[in-house]
Design an enzyme around this catalytic site. Structure first.
Site, PDB file in Angstrom:
ATOM      1  N   ASP A  37      -6.466  -3.142   0.082  1.00 53.72           N
ATOM      2  CA  ASP A  37      -6.375  -3.581  -1.322  1.00 53.72           C
ATOM      3  C   ASP A  37      -6.290  -5.105  -1.437  1.00 53.72           C
ATOM      4  O   ASP A  37      -5.442  -5.632  -2.183  1.00 53.72           O
ATOM      5  CB  ASP A  37      -5.122  -2.983  -2.014  1.00 53.72           C
ATOM      6  CG  ASP A  37      -4.917  -1.509  -1.690  1.00 53.72           C
ATOM      7  OD1 ASP A  37      -5.913  -0.786  -1.543  1.00 53.72           O
ATOM      8  OD2 ASP A  37      -3.740  -1.081  -1.585  1.00 53.72           O
TER       9      ASP A  37
ATOM     10  N   GLU B 272      -9.487   4.122  -9.457  1.00 52.82           N
ATOM     11  CA  GLU B 272      -8.377   3.146  -9.350  1.00 52.82           C
ATOM     12  C   GLU B 272      -8.962   1.764  -9.050  1.00 52.82           C
ATOM     13  O   GLU B 272     -10.181   1.579  -9.057  1.00 52.82           O
ATOM     14  CB  GLU B 272      -7.426   3.565  -8.221  1.00 52.82           C
ATOM     15  CG  GLU B 272      -8.122   3.699  -6.876  1.00 52.82           C
ATOM     16  CD  GLU B 272      -7.314   4.460  -5.831  1.00 52.82           C
ATOM     17  OE1 GLU B 272      -6.282   5.048  -6.148  1.00 52.82           O
ATOM     18  OE2 GLU B 272      -7.755   4.437  -4.657  1.00 52.82           O
TER      19      GLU B 272
HETATM   20  O1  FUB Z   1      -2.933   1.164  -0.642  1.00 54.92           O
HETATM   21  C1  FUB Z   1      -2.329   2.065  -1.525  1.00 54.92           C
HETATM   22  C2  FUB Z   1      -3.321   2.623  -2.509  1.00 54.92           C
HETATM   23  O2  FUB Z   1      -4.503   3.009  -1.831  1.00 54.92           O
HETATM   24  C3  FUB Z   1      -3.820   1.665  -3.541  1.00 54.92           C
HETATM   25  O3  FUB Z   1      -2.944   1.427  -4.572  1.00 54.92           O
HETATM   26  C4  FUB Z   1      -5.049   2.344  -3.953  1.00 54.92           C
HETATM   27  O4  FUB Z   1      -5.921   1.548  -4.695  1.00 54.92           O
HETATM   28  C5  FUB Z   1      -5.626   2.747  -2.629  1.00 54.92           C
HETATM   29  O5  FUB Z   1      -6.373   1.723  -2.048  1.00 54.92           O
END
Ligand code: FUB
Length: 327
Positions: free
Chosen positions: A37, A207
């Site tokens: 991320d 997301e």
């Molecule tokens: O790294 C934790 C979670 O995994 C993130 O918040 C999401 O976007 C995914 O990449």
């Protein structure tokens, strides 16, 4: 014997320095370790990357950050934000978003993988320098509630040309937008009294929202698929306003069976004053199957003459040195 030892040490240092000088491109990943991320930014005359420490949730209790003068050589800054500076954090410190404002640095983060009725969500920490130490500013999450089905994680803070700050956020296939106050510590309700408006851009949105403004157009980007699997990817839409309407154009980043899979949750660094962009993202090496085995990479992001984005060509080489003006 002592002289020999000193000679050997000196030789070792010289070789290391020579090796470092020989590095012609960043390589991918750009630094060692499982990090996901990644949020890229230019702060205080350097490039910065703030990633999630990619490990089991109970071990995700800090952020490291990385800075560079040329996109090729990266320096690690350990634990720029950690649990001792966030009173409400239990686990799952995720997806940093950083912005400079009011002479300070604001680091937004997700904490606790929050579900209905729990304490957690999106928090904000402040520091005087990009490398921290950052401290939670509110003593509680800025967004704790689950509204419109969006899990309060994966925030991105966008400053429009008129100075207004917007926050885009949301997991669980829903995305909300809200307005932030000038001190970035509270949410300013919309004219209809609501704090959050849903702007989920596509049925395939999952997301990791990100916004970029170029030549008067708003480029909204997001991740699709499951982050633990091979099909994670990034898609985008172009709009005339930061709130859409958004029409999905297509994918810009996805797995390549000859390079790596699970490529997603990205951000973009623009060279200040130039129409030149770099995508920072995570991907899973072909040798790995564990969900957390994610590494941070960089490649070029190219806009076509018609304003669309060329699908990213993932590489092992990464990018060439690119110094900031005057540095
Ligand atoms: O790294 C934790 C979670 O995994 C993130 O918040 C999401 O976007 C995914 O990449």
């Amino acid at each position: 014997m002592k002289k020999l030892l000193i000679l050997a040490l000196l030789l070792g240092c010289t070789l290391t320095a020579t090796e470092a000088k020989k590095k012609k491109t960043s390589g991918n990943p750009i630094f060692t370790g499982w990090y996901a991320d990644p949020e890229g930014a230019v702060l205080g005359g350097r490039y910065w990357v703030f990633p999630t420490y990619s490990a089991p949730y109970d071990q995700q209790l800090f952020f490291d950050a990385f800075s560079s003068k040329d996109l090729v050589h990266w320096e690690k800054h350990e634990r720029v934000l950690e649990q001792k500076n966030i009173p409400w954090l239990r686990r799952a410190l995720w997806a940093p978003a950083v912005i400079e404002a009011n002479g300070k640095y604001y680091l937004f983060f997700g904490g606790n993988d929050v579900h209905e009725g729990e304490v957690g969500g999106i928090g904000v920490a402040i520091a005087d320098r990009p490398e921290g130490p950052y401290k939670d500013a509110l003593g509680k999450p800025l967004i704790n509630e689950i509204v419109n089905g969006a899990q309060p994680i994966d925030q991105f803070v966008f400053r429009d040309d008129d100075g207004q700050f917007y926050m885009f956020y949301g997991g669980w296939r829903h995305c909300n937008v809200c307005r932030l106050s000038p001190d970035l510590l509270s949410i300013v309700p919309w004219e209809d009294g609501q704090k959050f408006h849903e702007i989920t851009p596509s049925e395939s949105y999952v997301e990791g929202p990100f916004m970029l403004k170029r030549k008067g157009k708003y480029y909204f980007m997001w991740s699709e698929g499951g982050w633990t699997g091979p099909d994670y990817c990034v898609a985008y839409a172009i709009a005339d306003s930061p709130f859409g309407p958004f029409q999905r154009v297509g994918k810009i980043l996805q797995g390549d069976p000859s390079i790596a899979m699970g490529a997603g949750h990205h951000s973009v660094i623009q060279i200040p004053g130039k129409d030149e962009y770099y995508i920072i993202y995570h991907r899973r090496p072909l040798t790995e199957t564990d969900g957390n085995s994610r590494e941070t990479c960089i490649d070029r992001l190219i806009f076509n003459a018609d304003g669309t984005i060329e699908p990213v060509k993932m590489t092992f080489e990464g990018v060439q040195p690119r110094k900031l003006k005057g540095k």
